[in-house]
Structure formats: structure tokens, C-alpha cells
Write a protein that holds these residues in place. Sequence first.
Motif, PDB file in Angstrom:
ATOM      1  N   LEU A  81      12.919   6.723  -2.736  1.00  0.00           N
ATOM      2  CA  LEU A  81      11.648   7.092  -3.371  1.00  0.00           C
ATOM      3  C   LEU A  81      11.875   8.038  -4.548  1.00  0.00           C
ATOM      4  N   LYS A  82      12.866   8.908  -4.419  1.00  0.00           N
ATOM      5  CA  LYS A  82      13.149   9.872  -5.487  1.00  0.00           C
ATOM      6  C   LYS A  82      13.800   9.203  -6.698  1.00  0.00           C
ATOM      7  N   ASP A  83      14.539   8.129  -6.455  1.00  0.00           N
ATOM      8  CA  ASP A  83      15.220   7.433  -7.552  1.00  0.00           C
ATOM      9  C   ASP A  83      14.901   5.942  -7.450  1.00  0.00           C
ATOM     10  N   ARG A  84      13.619   5.632  -7.575  1.00  0.00           N
ATOM     11  CA  ARG A  84      13.147   4.265  -7.335  1.00  0.00           C
ATOM     12  C   ARG A  84      13.634   3.270  -8.386  1.00  0.00           C
ATOM     13  N   ILE A  85      14.041   3.749  -9.549  1.00  0.00           N
ATOM     14  CA  ILE A  85      14.551   2.845 -10.576  1.00  0.00           C
ATOM     15  C   ILE A  85      15.953   2.359 -10.201  1.00  0.00           C
ATOM     16  N   ARG A  86      16.794   3.288  -9.841  1.00  0.00           N
ATOM     17  CA  ARG A  86      18.167   2.930  -9.480  1.00  0.00           C
ATOM     18  C   ARG A  86      18.221   2.147  -8.173  1.00  0.00           C
ATOM     19  N   TYR A  87      17.403   2.563  -7.212  1.00  0.00           N
ATOM     20  CA  TYR A  87      17.437   1.936  -5.887  1.00  0.00           C
ATOM     21  C   TYR A  87      16.202   1.057  -5.655  1.00  0.00           C
ATOM     22  N   SER A  88      15.845   0.277  -6.632  1.00  0.00           N
ATOM     23  CA  SER A  88      14.604  -0.508  -6.553  1.00  0.00           C
ATOM     24  C   SER A  88      14.645  -1.557  -5.441  1.00  0.00           C
ATOM     25  N   LYS A  89      15.737  -2.294  -5.350  1.00  0.00           N
ATOM     26  CA  LYS A  89      15.826  -3.327  -4.312  1.00  0.00           C
ATOM     27  C   LYS A  89      16.033  -2.709  -2.930  1.00  0.00           C
ATOM     28  N   GLU A  90      16.765  -1.620  -2.894  1.00  0.00           N
ATOM     29  CA  GLU A  90      16.939  -0.919  -1.621  1.00  0.00           C
ATOM     30  C   GLU A  90      15.595  -0.395  -1.123  1.00  0.00           C
ATOM     31  N   PHE A 100       2.994  14.063  -4.996  1.00  0.00           N
ATOM     32  CA  PHE A 100       2.620  15.097  -4.040  1.00  0.00           C
ATOM     33  C   PHE A 100       3.837  15.513  -3.227  1.00  0.00           C
ATOM     34  N   LYS A 101       3.708  16.643  -2.535  1.00  0.00           N
ATOM     35  CA  LYS A 101       4.813  17.158  -1.738  1.00  0.00           C
ATOM     36  C   LYS A 101       4.983  16.311  -0.473  1.00  0.00           C
ATOM     37  N   ASN A 102       6.189  16.377   0.097  1.00  0.00           N
ATOM     38  CA  ASN A 102       6.494  15.623   1.318  1.00  0.00           C
ATOM     39  C   ASN A 102       6.128  14.146   1.161  1.00  0.00           C
ATOM     40  N   LYS A 103       6.556  13.577   0.041  1.00  0.00           N
ATOM     41  CA  LYS A 103       6.159  12.214  -0.306  1.00  0.00           C
ATOM     42  C   LYS A 103       6.558  11.197   0.764  1.00  0.00           C
ATOM     43  N   THR A 104       7.741  11.341   1.336  1.00  0.00           N
ATOM     44  CA  THR A 104       8.218  10.360   2.313  1.00  0.00           C
ATOM     45  C   THR A 104       7.309  10.307   3.534  1.00  0.00           C
ATOM     46  N   ILE A 105       7.025  11.475   4.104  1.00  0.00           N
ATOM     47  CA  ILE A 105       6.184  11.540   5.301  1.00  0.00           C
ATOM     48  C   ILE A 105       4.768  11.068   4.989  1.00  0.00           C
ATOM     49  N   LYS A 106       4.240  11.486   3.853  1.00  0.00           N
ATOM     50  CA  LYS A 106       2.870  11.103   3.504  1.00  0.00           C
ATOM     51  C   LYS A 106       2.764   9.610   3.201  1.00  0.00           C
ATOM     52  N   THR A 107       3.817   9.036   2.637  1.00  0.00           N
ATOM     53  CA  THR A 107       3.804   7.591   2.381  1.00  0.00           C
ATOM     54  C   THR A 107       3.708   6.821   3.690  1.00  0.00           C
ATOM     55  N   ILE A 108       4.478   7.250   4.684  1.00  0.00           N
ATOM     56  CA  ILE A 108       4.419   6.600   5.997  1.00  0.00           C
ATOM     57  C   ILE A 108       3.064   6.852   6.655  1.00  0.00           C
ATOM     58  N   GLY A 139       0.817  -1.211   0.000  1.00  0.00           N
ATOM     59  CA  GLY A 139       0.000   0.000   0.000  1.00  0.00           C
ATOM     60  C   GLY A 139       0.848   1.259   0.000  1.00  0.00           C
ATOM     61  N   MET A 140       1.928   1.234   0.773  1.00  0.00           N
ATOM     62  CA  MET A 140       2.827   2.386   0.819  1.00  0.00           C
ATOM     63  C   MET A 140       3.480   2.624  -0.539  1.00  0.00           C
ATOM     64  N   TYR A 141       3.861   1.543  -1.202  1.00  0.00           N
ATOM     65  CA  TYR A 141       4.480   1.705  -2.519  1.00  0.00           C
ATOM     66  C   TYR A 141       3.483   2.306  -3.510  1.00  0.00           C
ATOM     67  N   ALA A 142       2.246   1.822  -3.468  1.00  0.00           N
ATOM     68  CA  ALA A 142       1.219   2.344  -4.372  1.00  0.00           C
ATOM     69  C   ALA A 142       0.984   3.833  -4.128  1.00  0.00           C
ATOM     70  N   VAL A 143       0.935   4.222  -2.867  1.00  0.00           N
ATOM     71  CA  VAL A 143       0.734   5.630  -2.526  1.00  0.00           C
ATOM     72  C   VAL A 143       1.919   6.473  -2.998  1.00  0.00           C
ATOM     73  N   SER A 144       3.119   5.909  -2.901  1.00  0.00           N
ATOM     74  CA  SER A 144       4.322   6.665  -3.274  1.00  0.00           C
ATOM     75  C   SER A 144       4.381   6.973  -4.764  1.00  0.00           C
ATOM     76  N   LEU A 145       3.578   6.270  -5.551  1.00  0.00           N
ATOM     77  CA  LEU A 145       3.548   6.529  -6.993  1.00  0.00           C
ATOM     78  C   LEU A 145       2.785   7.806  -7.332  1.00  0.00           C
ATOM     79  N   ILE A 146       1.986   8.269  -6.369  1.00  0.00           N
ATOM     80  CA  ILE A 146       1.221   9.502  -6.568  1.00  0.00           C
ATOM     81  C   ILE A 146       2.155  10.697  -6.365  1.00  0.00           C
TER      82      ILE A 146
END
Length: 352
Positions: free
Chosen positions: A294-303, A182-190, A173-180
Motif C-alpha cells: 500500500l505504501k509503494d503501490r506503484i512498484r508493487y502494483s501486481k503484488e 489517513f493514518k493506519n491505512k492498512t487496518i482501516k482498509t481492511i 472497494g478496499m483499493y478505492a478506500v486505500s487511495l484516501i
Amino acid sequence: MKIKKNIATFLLLAMANLVIGFVSFFILPPKFFYDAATIAYDKGNEIGYLGSYPLTILFYKITGLRYLPFPVVGLIQFPILMYVLYKIGIPENFEKINVKNILIYMGIFMIAIFISMPSKEFLTFLYVVPIVFMCKNEEVSLKKAIIITVLMLLFFGAVYRPYYAFIPIIGGGMYAVSLISFKNKTIKTIFYGLLIAVFLSFSHGVIKGKYLSEISRNVVNDKRMGSSDANSIIISPVKTDTWYGEAIGIFYGFFTVNVPVNGLKHIFSPQIIVFIIWQLLLFYILLVRFSKCLKDRIRYSKELLVLLVIFSFFIVQGMFEPDLGTAVRHKIGIFPLIYFALYYESFRKELQ
């Protein structure tokens, strides 16, 4: 042959903490060994094939470790876990004093304390290690790593610790939300991860009649209220027998466990203060790394996969953890994931 400074530092830490793990039995108060005694002596005849205590008791019986003195168990278990960390990798500059390294130094110390005896965390630690090795192995695709990780967590939740089954749900669910966007993505994802946890608890309340914190944290703490072991228990500011009370309780539990500034009231309990400082710094650094992934999810996909598991676990702790001490101990169970998340950039350099 000259040993590199980072490896020498790791080996010295391992040897020093091996001694600490051995002598801790003779120093620590009896309450540190309640779980270990339950596992080793099994006076309630809980041994079995389903559940954390039954399976752990079975493991220690089959291996014969339950028949050994606790300090000897520590001498066997601690080197195994240190070898696992060694195989994951020793980061560059591990010998340098910085916040990240100090967190790991303290983590190794806590491993020596909490797993120098029969422990459920010993099995949990070993169970999550394959997730790290999959994420380090470039030959394992992201899709395969995700599928295996989800199946591992669901299986672990089904047979050992039920709350682990919530991790893939919250993490997904957090990953799905992170695709949206919006500002402050990290805090809002949590934040939305916490809302998912609240929804899961509500669903359980509708189906079973009781919310998740009622059947876990509250059950444990009600028995301990007023005892000498109750100084660090987590008590929601409102009763959790209503939907809004449960929602507040989960948010309160999450912040108490992971950003425990309210725990600074235990100023005269230095061991609690040390754990609180460790937790505050750990949460902050992991939050920064989560934001980067979250900002570079392609490069850091497994991380990102590992960090989603970690933060989902932190959220789950908000529902279940009864006190600050067990919260830290349970984090030691996922220490390989934390170790990888703190040093993933160094491990990337090794692969290049």
C-alpha cells in the motif's frame, strides 16, 4: 549436477509429504473424508454443470479419479500441485528455518492432508494459479491482469463457488478506500472491506429476506450442533437474524477465522492449535506485506492485486465459514496466491 539447497529442500518436502498424503487415509478419522466420499460416490446424484459439488463430481467422473482408491488419488494430485508450485518458483533461502518458510512447510503438509483425496480445493488451487503467473509475467500489463482476475473470480463465483463473486467487489472497494490519505491505512482498509461485506449481506437480506451468514454458516452449523464434529464450529455471540446481529457476526467470523485467538480454548485438540498458530502467523506476515504494498503501490502494483484478493477472501470467509477446520482447508485452495504473496520479493529478483 549439483542441486541447489533451496530446490533440494523443496523436493525433500514434496517427497516426504507425498508419503504423508498416502498414509493419511489410513490414519485420519472418517470426518476428514465426508466431502471426498460425497464427491466420489455421489449417492445424492448431484453431478451437473453448475455448483461446486456437481462440477467437482463431474470432473472426477470424467477423469476417472473417482474410481480410484483415495490414497492413489493423493499420489496423482499432490505431485501435480507441487509441480505447479515449482513452476511458480522456489525462493532463495527456502532451506533456512524462519517463520515464513515454516508457514510454507506447514502449508505443504496441509496440502498433503486436505488434497490427498477427491477435493474441491484441488480444482480451486489450479484455477487461481493463472493469476500468479500473470503477476509474475512482466509482459502482462497491470490493467490486463486486473481485468482477467476480476473476470475469473466472477465466473468462478457464477458457476462454482458463489462467494468468490464478492471478492472483486470487496477488493475494489478496499483499493478505492486505500487511495484516501489517513493514518493506519492498512487496518482501516481492511475495516472498510468488512463494512462492504456487511453492506453486501444487508443488501441480500433486503432482497432475499435472509442475511448471507444465515443461508451459509448457520445452515451448516445448525445441523451439526451437538455432534462430535461441532468442537470447532464458529458461532456468533449474537443471533444474526437482525442487521446489527449480522454485522457483529461478520466481524466475529472474520477475526475467528483469521485471528483465531479465541480458538486457543481448544488446548486439548493439538491439530486445532497447530492450525491456529499457522493462521495467526500467516495473517500477521501478510498484513505486514499488505502494508508495504500500500505504501509503494506503484512498484508493487501486481503484488497489491494479489494481496487484495487474499484479504478480500479472508473477509468473505468471515461471512461463510462454518468452522476453523474448513477455514484452513479453504485457504489451501488459494495457496498459490499466498505462496506468491509471501515470496514476491524473491520472485522479483529472479526477473531482474
